[in-house]
Structures are given as C-alpha cells and as structure tokens.
Design a protein around this motif. Sequence first.
Motif, PDB file in Angstrom:
ATOM      1  N   HIS A  77       0.912  -1.205  -0.210  1.00 41.90           N
ATOM      2  CA  HIS A  77      -0.089  -0.017   0.155  1.00 41.90           C
ATOM      3  C   HIS A  77       0.983   1.241  -0.071  1.00 41.90           C
ATOM      4  CE1 HIS A  77      -3.025   2.868   0.895  1.00 41.90           C
ATOM      5  NE2 HIS A  77      -2.678   3.022   2.184  1.00 41.90           N
ATOM      6  N   THR A  80       2.317   1.762  -3.353  1.00 46.81           N
ATOM      7  CA  THR A  80       1.317   2.441  -4.480  1.00 46.81           C
ATOM      8  C   THR A  80       1.192   4.042  -4.052  1.00 46.81           C
ATOM      9  OG1 THR A  80      -0.504   2.169  -2.964  1.00 46.81           O
ATOM     10  CG2 THR A  80       0.075   0.292  -4.754  1.00 46.81           C
ATOM     11  N   HIS A  83       4.174   5.729  -5.731  1.00 46.56           N
ATOM     12  CA  HIS A  83       3.889   6.002  -7.167  1.00 46.56           C
ATOM     13  C   HIS A  83       2.956   7.119  -7.425  1.00 46.56           C
ATOM     14  CE1 HIS A  83       6.121   1.830  -7.714  1.00 46.56           C
ATOM     15  NE2 HIS A  83       6.856   2.843  -7.660  1.00 46.56           N
ATOM     16  N   ASP A  84       1.656   6.904  -6.763  1.00 42.68           N
ATOM     17  CA  ASP A  84       0.372   7.788  -6.862  1.00 42.68           C
ATOM     18  C   ASP A  84       0.785   9.248  -6.941  1.00 42.68           C
ATOM     19  OD1 ASP A  84      -1.294   5.858  -7.479  1.00 42.68           O
ATOM     20  OD2 ASP A  84      -2.416   5.877  -5.610  1.00 42.68           O
ATOM     21  N   LEU A 142      -3.457  -4.566  -9.412  1.00 42.83           N
ATOM     22  CA  LEU A 142      -3.282  -3.367  -8.887  1.00 42.83           C
ATOM     23  C   LEU A 142      -2.677  -2.517  -9.998  1.00 42.83           C
ATOM     24  CD1 LEU A 142      -3.411  -1.804  -6.102  1.00 42.83           C
ATOM     25  CD2 LEU A 142      -1.262  -2.441  -5.463  1.00 42.83           C
ATOM     26  N   CYS A 143      -1.501  -2.893 -10.569  1.00 41.62           N
ATOM     27  CA  CYS A 143      -0.935  -2.178 -11.441  1.00 41.62           C
ATOM     28  C   CYS A 143      -1.855  -1.843 -12.709  1.00 41.62           C
ATOM     29  CB  CYS A 143       0.424  -2.885 -11.906  1.00 41.62           C
ATOM     30  SG  CYS A 143       1.793  -3.022 -10.716  1.00 41.62           S
ATOM     31  N   GLU A 146      -4.002   1.053 -11.660  1.00 38.70           N
ATOM     32  CA  GLU A 146      -2.995   2.382 -12.056  1.00 38.70           C
ATOM     33  C   GLU A 146      -3.034   2.937 -13.416  1.00 38.70           C
ATOM     34  OE1 GLU A 146      -2.092   4.324  -9.616  1.00 38.70           O
ATOM     35  OE2 GLU A 146      -2.223   3.113  -7.853  1.00 38.70           O
ATOM     36  N   LYS A 170      -7.880  -0.868  -7.630  1.00 41.21           N
ATOM     37  CA  LYS A 170      -7.025   0.219  -6.896  1.00 41.21           C
ATOM     38  C   LYS A 170      -6.958   0.112  -5.150  1.00 41.21           C
ATOM     39  CE  LYS A 170      -6.060   4.331  -7.694  1.00 41.21           C
ATOM     40  NZ  LYS A 170      -4.821   4.407  -7.569  1.00 41.21           N
TER      41      LYS A 170
END
Length: 321
Positions: A77, A80, A83-84, A142-143, A146, A170
Amino acid sequence: MEFHDIYLLYRRELERVEQLLDERAHAEHSDLAKAGRTLLEAGGKRIRPLFALICGLGERAWSEDVAKVAAALEMIHMATLVHDDVIDRADLRRGKPTVRKSYGNLAAMYTGDYLFARAIQLLAEVDNLAVHRLMARGIVLLCEGEIEQIEDFYNWSQGVMTYLRRIHRKTALLISLSCQLGAMVGGAQEREVAALARFGHAAGMAFQIVDDLLDFTGAAEIVGKPVGGDLRQGNLTLPALLAASRPELGQRLRALVREGMPDEDAEEAIRLVVASGALAEAERLAERYLEKSRHLLGAVTREAVREQLMGLTSFIIRRRY
C-alpha cells in the motif's frame, strides 16, 4: 464496537507490525533510507494490517506469520502511495511533504519499487504457496488499475462502471486480500476465508468511495491533502462523474475540468460538484456496499471477528480522514 476500541485491542499486534515495517523498509542507501523514514513517520490508519490481524487472529493465539502478511500488505500500500504521488504531482500526503516533493520523482519511483520488493521478500518467509499466488495476482491487478486511472485522466466519456472497476483494482482488492490472507494464514476454515475475502471487497469499495467524497468535503488539515485534489489532477471520481450527468450543470463542469485549468476554474468545478447533489448519491452507494459487507459477515463463525469487523464498517462511513 468503536474503531478506537478495536485499535486498543490490537495495540501490541500493531506495534509488532510497525516494528516489521521499520525493519524491512530500512535501506543501506542513504536516500532510500531517508525516503522510507519519511513514509513511516507520516504514519497512517494501518487499516489493511488491522483487517488482516482481525481476520487472522480474532479468537486465536498470536501468529508471527499473520503479522508478516499484515506488514507486507501495508508496504505494498505504501509503495502505491509513493507512485500515486508522482503521477498526481502531489506535494502533500497525510499533511506532510511527499517523497517526491522531498527527494524528487526519480527517487520516489525507486522508493516505491524498493518497498514492493521488500514486501515480497517479507512475504516469502510465510510458507504458504496459495498466499504467494494470490498476492502476485493482486499486484498485477493493482498495476493494471493504476494504468487505467492514468489513461482516464480528464476522460469524461468514462462511466460509473469504469470507475467501479478501477477502484476494485486500486483499493478494494488490497483490503479484500488483507482479510483473505490474514484468515488463510491464521488457519480459518475455507468457507470463512472466502466469506472474509468477499466482505473485504465490499468494505474496500465503500472505503474508496468515502475517500473520494472526502476529497470534496474534508478539511485539508484533517485529510492531509488539498481539497479537490483529484479533480484538479484530472482524476474523475464518482462524485464528479455523477455531477457531470446532471443536465443543468454537466456541460459547464466538463468544460471547466481540463489539463492546465487555472485555480478559479478548479474551485468553480468543485462548487458545482458539491451543489449537484452527487455527494449524497455517492454516499448512498457506499452505504449499500457496507450493507453488503455486513450481510457477508453472517458466514463468519467467530463472534469476536464479526463484532470487530462490524465496528470497522461503522468507522468507514463516518470517517473524516
């Protein structure tokens, strides 16, 4: 049971998770070490580890494997989020400067990659092949979620179903895995593991919808990031999509929200979404997901687990951060 009371019940277990995060996020490289420390010091609700601990322990004795699963999920988590923040060009996260703001985009991307790798490394210490298969599939989805979000920036032609598929990947997926893997490693029966996975998905969908509501209604000093940040970045969440469907203001809203829009246009767009009634409609959908999650708890045989998870669902709809 209240959210605070549940946290107190698992205080020692969460401290162990925090210790694992501190140990495993550590890096020899100075910039990676500083970036990891920035993330840990920013804190967080640790909601995913809490789901895993409840589903994995509940009425059972301590399990180090459950703690490792909980910590690995939180590291994924955290990765991510880093990266977000690069994708969204965000400067604040939980009220503090983001990794990208402090160390730059390149360092932030490698920090996220490092956390992914360390999470997998930690999970490898859990001797359960099914756990690894499920987590690997989860990271792939998940990827994909994104990438879909990036592709749909400023895309007003997307529908609500596109949004729901995106938040499934996500957010809901990782919360579902927290419940499923925690229960699996904790030794729950197969039927209960399946029910908890479905519960986690429904609760996770509600969690993200409420998060998107807070982007319009939350106080920046409480939420920890600027109000309307998603809309300013072109991330069209449920409230914006519902507002855009209103004949009386949809055309104006779609014209305002565009790449490079000035602050005054963004603020007008936020006002239009709030005035449209879309927030109440989105909240009703979140409540329906929570009602579904509570119904799924009927298949959980452990009374303490049912009660504690019920308390978490109440927190999700009432939360302000």
